[in-house]
Design an enzyme around this catalytic site. Sequence first.
Site, PDB file in Angstrom:
ATOM      1  N   SER A 107       0.814  -1.215   0.000  1.00 41.93           N
ATOM      2  CA  SER A 107       0.000   0.000   0.000  1.00 41.93           C
ATOM      3  C   SER A 107       0.851   1.270   0.000  1.00 41.93           C
ATOM      4  O   SER A 107       1.622   1.489  -0.911  1.00 41.93           O
ATOM      5  CB  SER A 107      -0.953  -0.055   1.201  1.00 41.93           C
ATOM      6  OG  SER A 107      -1.862   0.991   1.141  1.00 41.93           O
ATOM      7  N   ARG A 166      -6.094   4.584  -1.962  1.00 46.59           N
ATOM      8  CA  ARG A 166      -6.355   5.757  -1.125  1.00 46.59           C
ATOM      9  C   ARG A 166      -6.498   7.003  -1.987  1.00 46.59           C
ATOM     10  O   ARG A 166      -6.031   7.039  -3.130  1.00 46.59           O
ATOM     11  CB  ARG A 166      -5.204   5.989  -0.149  1.00 46.59           C
ATOM     12  CG  ARG A 166      -5.056   4.893   0.860  1.00 46.59           C
ATOM     13  CD  ARG A 166      -4.013   5.250   1.891  1.00 46.59           C
ATOM     14  NE  ARG A 166      -4.038   4.230   2.944  1.00 46.59           N
ATOM     15  CZ  ARG A 166      -3.501   4.378   4.131  1.00 46.59           C
ATOM     16  NH1 ARG A 166      -2.876   5.497   4.439  1.00 46.59           N
ATOM     17  NH2 ARG A 166      -3.575   3.416   5.022  1.00 46.59           N
ATOM     18  N   LYS A 224     -11.303  -0.153  -1.243  1.00 47.21           N
ATOM     19  CA  LYS A 224     -11.396   1.292  -1.382  1.00 47.21           C
ATOM     20  C   LYS A 224     -10.746   1.667  -2.708  1.00 47.21           C
ATOM     21  O   LYS A 224      -9.988   0.890  -3.265  1.00 47.21           O
ATOM     22  CB  LYS A 224     -10.763   2.010  -0.208  1.00 47.21           C
ATOM     23  CG  LYS A 224      -9.325   1.653   0.094  1.00 47.21           C
ATOM     24  CD  LYS A 224      -8.883   2.400   1.332  1.00 47.21           C
ATOM     25  CE  LYS A 224      -7.505   1.984   1.767  1.00 47.21           C
ATOM     26  NZ  LYS A 224      -7.535   0.947   2.815  1.00 47.21           N
TER      27      LYS A 224
HETATM   28  C1  G1P Z   1      -4.235   1.613   8.143  1.00 48.29           C
HETATM   29  C2  G1P Z   1      -5.453   2.489   8.267  1.00 48.29           C
HETATM   30  C3  G1P Z   1      -6.702   1.699   7.957  1.00 48.29           C
HETATM   31  C4  G1P Z   1      -6.580   1.070   6.574  1.00 48.29           C
HETATM   32  C5  G1P Z   1      -5.290   0.279   6.480  1.00 48.29           C
HETATM   33  C6  G1P Z   1      -5.064  -0.220   5.072  1.00 48.29           C
HETATM   34  O1  G1P Z   1      -4.323   0.532   9.052  1.00 48.29           O
HETATM   35  O2  G1P Z   1      -5.529   3.046   9.557  1.00 48.29           O
HETATM   36  O3  G1P Z   1      -7.806   2.558   8.021  1.00 48.29           O
HETATM   37  O4  G1P Z   1      -7.663   0.236   6.321  1.00 48.29           O
HETATM   38  O5  G1P Z   1      -4.184   1.105   6.833  1.00 48.29           O
HETATM   39  O6  G1P Z   1      -4.964   0.811   4.147  1.00 48.29           O
HETATM   40  P1  G1P Z   1      -3.575   0.523  10.460  1.00 48.29           P
HETATM   41  O7  G1P Z   1      -2.105   0.759  10.191  1.00 48.29           O
HETATM   42  O8  G1P Z   1      -4.135   1.683  11.244  1.00 48.29           O
HETATM   43  O9  G1P Z   1      -3.895  -0.803  11.063  1.00 48.29           O
HETATM   44 ZN    ZN Z   2      -3.275   1.370  -0.326  1.00 46.24          ZN
END
Ligand code: G1P
Ligand code: ZN
Length: 543
Positions: A113, A282, A376
């Site tokens: 990501s 995102r 998303k």
């Molecule tokens: C983070 C974001 C969460 C999202 C995830 C993947 O996870 O807070 O909303 O779904 O990345 O993109 P976290 O590192 O807080 O567990």
């Molecule tokens: Zn991502």
Amino acid sequence: MTVSTITTHPIAGQKPGTSGLRKKVTVFQQVHYLENFVQAIFDTVPELKGGVLVLGGDGRFHNRVAVQTILKMAAANGVARVLVGQGSFLSTPAASCVIRKYQATGGIILSASHNPGGPDGDFGIKYNIGNGGPAPEKITDAIYARTQTLTEYRISDQADIPLDGKGRHALEAMQVEVIDPVADYAELMQQLFDFDAIRAWFAQGHRMHFDAMSAISGPYAKHIIEGLLGAAPGTVVNGEPLEDFGGHHPDPNPAHATDLIRAMALPDAPELGAASDGDADRNMIVGRNFLVSPSDSLAIMAANATLIPGYKAGISGVARSMPTSRAVDLVAKALDVPCFETPTGWKFFGNLLDAGRATLCGEESYGSGSNHVREKDGVWAVLFWLNLLAVTGKSVNEIVEGHWARFGRHYYSRHDYEALDVGVANALMTHLREQLAGLAGQRLGAYNVALADDFAYDDPVDGSRTTNQGVRVLFENGARVVYRLSGTGTEGATLRVYLELFEADPVRHAVPVQEKLAELVAVARDLAQLNARTGRVDPDVIA
Ligand code: G1P
Ligand code: ZN
């Protein structure tokens, strides 16, 4: 047949987090590491034998190597057909789209990501099920359990498949189809949005600035926004995916998308600025000198959904992750549709979308999406905003301020404390949890605690219960503080502190966010004994 069965051994720590297994590239480069996890997927999902698999990733370092390995393992495990993105590319939302469109059994998406890439960066892998969404915990837990017991994996010895051009190839008895990673996704976008209206808007001389952050959204944004919608060449910047994202964090937030924020503050800035992350799920939306909070973006999408062709019949419901601000709750109330509050992570939206109980979903972490796929979707969100600008003739600021005037403003911010010692971070959370029972009714600074708990979620569709999803403290005046540890980091622990304050009065809607939240921030830090426990005061990232 040149399939080998290789003896291996369980590898500790292959437990998928919030969105799949995410580790340093160097960890994935260890002997058998990727293979063990991939074999665990094939062992856990027997339908893949004789089934169709979608495969691709965000183009980061190690993507191409991993795709070849997975193709050879898929062939050795009896997969009938693989659809793989040309160049090994598939954005996360495009992978979801392709899985759904071709009714694949599932998909393997290679991405970490928004985490940095390159030889010293991060890599990741996750399995998506036939609805196009991330595998639910039941499956990811089973995959993890399998990684802890397997003793062999199967792989073909055949040569690498050429992936730089479209075409069909045979790998053992398996058919490999190299597909255009953009085409199916672009077609879906044309079904949802008013491309004529957006094209006319650009033709009138309106402009936008899309920063692809040298990640996978570039090819999608260029084809759709500059190509199909006729935006001026150069609208998309950093549009070539690079294996190390140019050395940057491909994370669309004010801390990492600084070039975009700067560009949108110039006197001649275009009407809309946007950025997307490493795997293009995102989005960040920026007006002229004006940042749209992701929670507000979700609420605004819900309030204006019927202006968009794909949602003109109205929405059935909305869903947001618990830490996301409650702005969308007020919209749902006004629309008289349900609003679901889920744990963090997109996988919790899948059941609600499948059951038709929610149409739009979002998270405060710059993620929003709808029932068009089961991930998303960054480019989708940008097209949603473009469509709104084109049909309302308003600016981003006007849309947001108009929304606040109608519903009130949820001042919101997330403070991240990164690379904490894991023991220290866990102890801080334990300390918070131990205080929960006695908090209600207490006064903390200027705030009276109404309710404090450790968030748990009962899935209304499959009845499953998920616990320990973050400590939330709700105050009587509508303020809220949430604490949770990240499930996506690869170094130490990251504490996220989410802060929210509701302000109904439009006269008080123009205060700088951090100024408005300062007192609540102090309360939140005291309650967690943040300084004493971590030695930190200021967060590493404020979003
Ligand atoms: C983070 C974001 C969460 C999202 C995830 C993947 O996870 O807070 O909303 O779904 O990345 O993109 P976290 O590192 O807080 O567990
Ligand atoms: Zn991502």
